[in-house]
Design an enzyme around this catalytic site. Structure first.
Site, PDB file in Angstrom:
ATOM      1  N   GLU A 166       0.815  -1.096   0.129  1.00 16.95           N
ATOM      2  CA  GLU A 166      -0.001   0.003   0.200  1.00 16.95           C
ATOM      3  C   GLU A 166       0.855   1.161  -0.019  1.00 16.95           C
ATOM      4  O   GLU A 166       0.677   2.166   1.057  1.00 16.95           O
ATOM      5  CB  GLU A 166      -1.048  -0.073   1.197  1.00 16.95           C
ATOM      6  CG  GLU A 166      -2.038  -1.080   0.923  1.00 16.95           C
ATOM      7  CD  GLU A 166      -3.260  -0.963   2.051  1.00 16.95           C
ATOM      8  OE1 GLU A 166      -2.846  -0.428   3.153  1.00 16.95           O
ATOM      9  OE2 GLU A 166      -4.262  -1.425   1.734  1.00 16.95           O
TER      10      GLU A 166
ATOM     11  N   CYS B 157      13.692  15.483  -0.476  1.00 13.02           N
ATOM     12  CA  CYS B 157      12.833  15.309  -1.321  1.00 13.02           C
ATOM     13  C   CYS B 157      12.714  16.820  -2.178  1.00 13.02           C
ATOM     14  O   CYS B 157      12.381  16.833  -3.177  1.00 13.02           O
ATOM     15  CB  CYS B 157      11.582  15.105  -0.713  1.00 13.02           C
ATOM     16  SG  CYS B 157      11.321  13.261  -0.149  1.00 13.02           S
TER      17      CYS B 157
ATOM     18  N   GLU C  21      -6.650  -7.882  -0.865  1.00 12.55           N
ATOM     19  CA  GLU C  21      -7.121  -7.885   0.446  1.00 12.55           C
ATOM     20  C   GLU C  21      -8.476  -7.630   0.879  1.00 12.55           C
ATOM     21  O   GLU C  21      -8.994  -6.831   0.099  1.00 12.55           O
ATOM     22  CB  GLU C  21      -6.317  -6.966   1.334  1.00 12.55           C
ATOM     23  CG  GLU C  21      -4.936  -7.342   1.695  1.00 12.55           C
ATOM     24  CD  GLU C  21      -4.151  -6.229   2.633  1.00 12.55           C
ATOM     25  OE1 GLU C  21      -4.809  -5.597   3.358  1.00 12.55           O
ATOM     26  OE2 GLU C  21      -3.048  -6.011   2.322  1.00 12.55           O
TER      27      GLU C  21
HETATM   28  C1  GLA Z   1      -4.224  -3.078   4.803  1.00 11.90           C
HETATM   29  C2  GLA Z   1      -2.901  -3.483   4.959  1.00 11.90           C
HETATM   30  C3  GLA Z   1      -2.646  -4.512   5.538  1.00 11.90           C
HETATM   31  C4  GLA Z   1      -3.635  -4.399   7.139  1.00 11.90           C
HETATM   32  C5  GLA Z   1      -5.029  -4.230   6.618  1.00 11.90           C
HETATM   33  C6  GLA Z   1      -5.884  -4.099   7.612  1.00 11.90           C
HETATM   34  O1  GLA Z   1      -4.893  -3.215   3.754  1.00 11.90           O
HETATM   35  O2  GLA Z   1      -2.228  -3.699   3.435  1.00 11.90           O
HETATM   36  O3  GLA Z   1      -1.477  -4.585   5.794  1.00 11.90           O
HETATM   37  O4  GLA Z   1      -2.874  -3.391   7.745  1.00 11.90           O
HETATM   38  O5  GLA Z   1      -4.851  -2.873   5.923  1.00 11.90           O
HETATM   39  O6  GLA Z   1      -7.321  -3.761   7.431  1.00 11.90           O
HETATM   40 ZN    ZN Z   2      11.644  12.927   1.988  1.00 12.82          ZN
END
Ligand code: GLA
Ligand code: ZN
Length: 689
Positions: A151, A161, A308
């Site tokens: 993510e 930066c 996920e």
């Molecule tokens: C995200 C992250 C996971 C976890 C979930 C929990 O999608 O990628 O590591 O933290 O949220 O909802």
């Molecule tokens: Zn930075």
């Protein structure tokens, strides 16, 4: 991964973090995961500190044990690279890895997703770890994909930066003269004479608030730059992996309409799109559907991975609501209906502690195989085994909605746009209407090929980037139908405003000139003003095809040039001026709606257009509000997903579309039969094409 020939079943499983438990627990996990028919685990998402205790030591022994164990139990692996949470020693020894936030505060070690993308330390060690992992596991045949970091997101406002931003700007603009011109720095005495004078746009510089900027052009470029910075981190890891596994299949998990990254710029560097779907309890299913279509639209020629979701509860919501019985299955099928070829979750076993302790999992704190969630997962896992033939099929949409991150950024950063209007909400408004008409939609970027669509909707296309007007106009000339709405054609890709009269480059195509925009505070919701003035209600109205529709927030005041006026405002000093127009090109039509309406208008309007274009028939069934109908197909078969998002069972009279073999019950439904769906029930009807 999803294109791997030897995968014949829907991948079912998800994040497994056994680093937290001793061997006995891991063995029990294997029994429990087999019990739900899990066939894939994502490993190693957050293990950096364990894998690399110092600069020169890499220790993969525990990961080896886990890999062996899941492999011995017949599972596939999505191998993550662990680079989304740095080790404490690294932050301590090399503080350049820590981010500086929007307020200018330099952070210390803690949390995750927090490395400065231009930190030499992060760049060196993240790519090195990815390479080491690839070298170590290159012969592990059941690794079906590499999952880079996790993510990606956020922004850093540190000095390294800032330096990198100046280099990026030099590359983009060449000279300060060009940059000063594009950023319009003559305004407020901002002329830059040295690249070093340029600052990052944050709370200390151009932003009095997070969204709006005093120099939106600078902000826009900074957002482009940060998209690129994180993408460079991703690409460095991919490169390191590919140096050992040239054909490694790579992805990273996206987050739907996540504002901070232009996923469109990322998509070419992913072998397949994967994303994490965490809807809030009660979220409109149409909005969830739109996110799936947006994610699929990033790489429209192939299915995506649902990387996920939670089997029961997301613990970070204010009200961590449990998924109701049947809801996990239904929401998983919704993802599949929109093109997901995997059904994956976070996570396999509930954490022992810390902030994700109460997040849902396959295996709960009790370790029991008798929980409601576990039992539902087990029966769903069985069911999925019979659906492998759906893999690789895709929705076949005749309608496209354009979604553009840079346009979103510009609209939000620029003062003067109505703050009540939200770009994503405007996209959703159009999407929802199509959804309720049972019309499949691709949500795509402005650069995509449009020829396969009968209708293209460009909501709130404030920014018209190079080439976009020509492409839309050619499409319309060739017989396509285009709809524009609200703030259209005001700015170019640098957020410089057209001097040719709004909607600028779209003026010829739309056949209108928009002179100005009125914007009113909404005081009464969605009701037609009853003798009151718009200034008192915040509403206006117009009459179209036999009835009145209320409209709100923004009111474009336009003059028809070539366009036919379909409806005019009924109130305010601009009463009688066009609110809805249509410009007929050689063979196509270009509509413009200058305001925001309630859902009934979009549905009526789009129904009329869709019928006229043959996308649906005039007598097409309108399904109850809680029913979603979407298809995937492969030229031989059509798979029609019928989803009951409601909490009550329902019986639908089967029309032409709801016929076929229900793959979930084995029953054949023919026209006129009753298709019965339980609360959150699903049918997948297979019919020859
Ligand atoms: C995200 C992250 C996971 C976890 C979930 C929990 O999608 O990628 O590591 O933290 O949220 O909802
Ligand atoms: Zn930075």
């Amino acid at each position: 991964m999803i294109n791997k020939d030897d995968i014949k079943q829907i991948l079912y499983g998800g994040d497994y973090n056994p680093e937290q438990w001793p061997q006995e627990v891991r063995e029990e996990d294997m029994r429990l995961l087999k019990g739900v028919s899990a066939n894939v685990v994502t490993l190693n998402v957050f293990s950096w500190a364990k894998l690399q205790p110092d600069e020169n030591t890499y220790d993969f022994r525990d990961l080896d044990r886990i890999v062996e164990q899941v492999s011995a139990n017949g599972m596939n692996i999505v191998m993550a690279t662990s680079t989304a949470a740095m080790p404490a020693w690294m932050a301590h020894r090399y503080p350049d890895i820590l981010r500086t936030d929007f307020e200018g505060r330099k952070h210390r070690f803690g949390g995750r997703h927090n490395a400065c993308p231009h930190s030499p330390t992060y760049r060196k060690y993240s790519a090195a770890l990815a390479g080491k992992l690839a070298e170590h596991y290159k012969d592990q045949k059941n690794i079906v994909a590499w999952h880079i970091s996790n993510e990606y997101g956020g922004r850093c406002y540190c000095e390294q930066c800032a330096k990198a931003f100046r280099v990026w700007l030099k590359d983009r603009y060449g000279t300060l003269k060009v940059l000063n011109d594009i950023w319009n720095t003559a305004f407020w005495s901002h002329t830059f004479y040295d690249w070093e004078e340029i600052q990052l746009p944050n709370a200390l510089t151009e932003h009095l608030e997070e969204k709006r900027s005093q120099f939106p052009g600078i902000t826009l470029d900074f957002y482009r730059f940060t998209t690129q910075s994180l993408l460079d981190n991703y690409r460095a890891e991919v490169k390191a992996i590919r140096s050992f596994i040239p054909d490694a299949s790579v992805t990273t998990n996206f987050m739907g309409h996540y504002k901070e990254l232009d996923y469109k710029a990322w998509a070419p560097y992913l072998d397949f799109i994967s994303w994490d779907n965490y809807p809030a309890a009660g979220e409109d299913p149409a909005d969830i559907a739109m996110k799936h279509d947006l994610m699929r639209g990033l790489k429209n020629d192939r299915p995506f991975a649902l990387m996920e979701q939670t089997p029961s509860v997301s613990n970070w919501y204010t009200y961590p609501t449990l998924k109701r019985p049947g809801e996990m299955r239904k929401i998983s099928y919704q993802a599949m209906a929109h093109g997901a070829d995997t059904v994956m979750f976070f996570q396999m076993r509930q954490c022992r502690g810390e902030c994700e302790t109460f997040h849902g999992a396959f295996i709960s704190h009790s370790g029991s195989d008798q929980t409601r969630t576990y039992k539902e997962l087990a029966s769903f896992g069985q069911e999925l085994k019979g659906l492998g033939e759906i893999l690789g099929t895709l929705p076949d949409a005749k309608v496209a909605i354009l979604f553009d991150w840079e346009n979103w950024w510009a609209i939000e950063a620029t003062p003067g746009m109505c703050l009540e209007l939200d770009y994503v909400e405007e996209v959703k408004t159009w999407y929802r209407a199509l959804y309720h008409l049972g019309i499949s939609t691709d949500v795509i970027g402005c650069e995509e090929d449009l020829e396969k669509y009968s209708l293209v909707i460009a909501p709130d296309l404030y920014m018209v980037k190079k080439g976009v007007a020509e492409r839309l106009s050619t499409y319309a000339k060739n017989g396509g139908t285009v709809i524009f709405s609200l703030y259209s054609g005001l700015a170019d890709e640098n957020n410089n405003i057209t001097q040719r009269g709004y909607p600028g480059e779209l003026r010829e195509m739309t056949g209108i000139w928009t002179e100005e925009y009125d914007c009113l505070e909404l005081k009464k919701t969605d009701e037609i003003p009853d003798g009151l003035e718009p200034e008192e209600t915040g509403l206006n109205s117009f009459y179209w095809e036999g009835r009145d529709y209320a409209c709100k927030h923004v009111f474009a005041i336009s003059h028809p040039e070539r366009a036919e006026v379909l409806a005019t405002y009924e109130k305010a000093f601009y009463a009688g001026t066009p609110v809805l127009t249509c410009n007929r090109t050689d063979r196509g039509n270009v509509y413009y709606l200058g305001t925001k309406c309630g859902p009934d208008f979009y549905r009526d309007f789009l129904k009329k257009i869709a019928v006229s274009l043959g996308i649906i028939t005039g007598d097409a069934a309108v399904y109850p509000e809680e029913i979603e109908v979407t298809d995937r197909s492969n030229g031989t078969y059509r798979y029609t997903f019928v989803l009951n998002h409601g909490r009550k069972s329902i019986s639908l009279p089967a029309d032409r579309r709801l016929c076929g073999l229900d793959m979930l019950t084995g029953k054949t439904i023919t026209q006129g039969d009753a298709l019965n769906l339980d609360a959150y029930g699903v049918a997948i009807l297979r019919s020859p094409q």
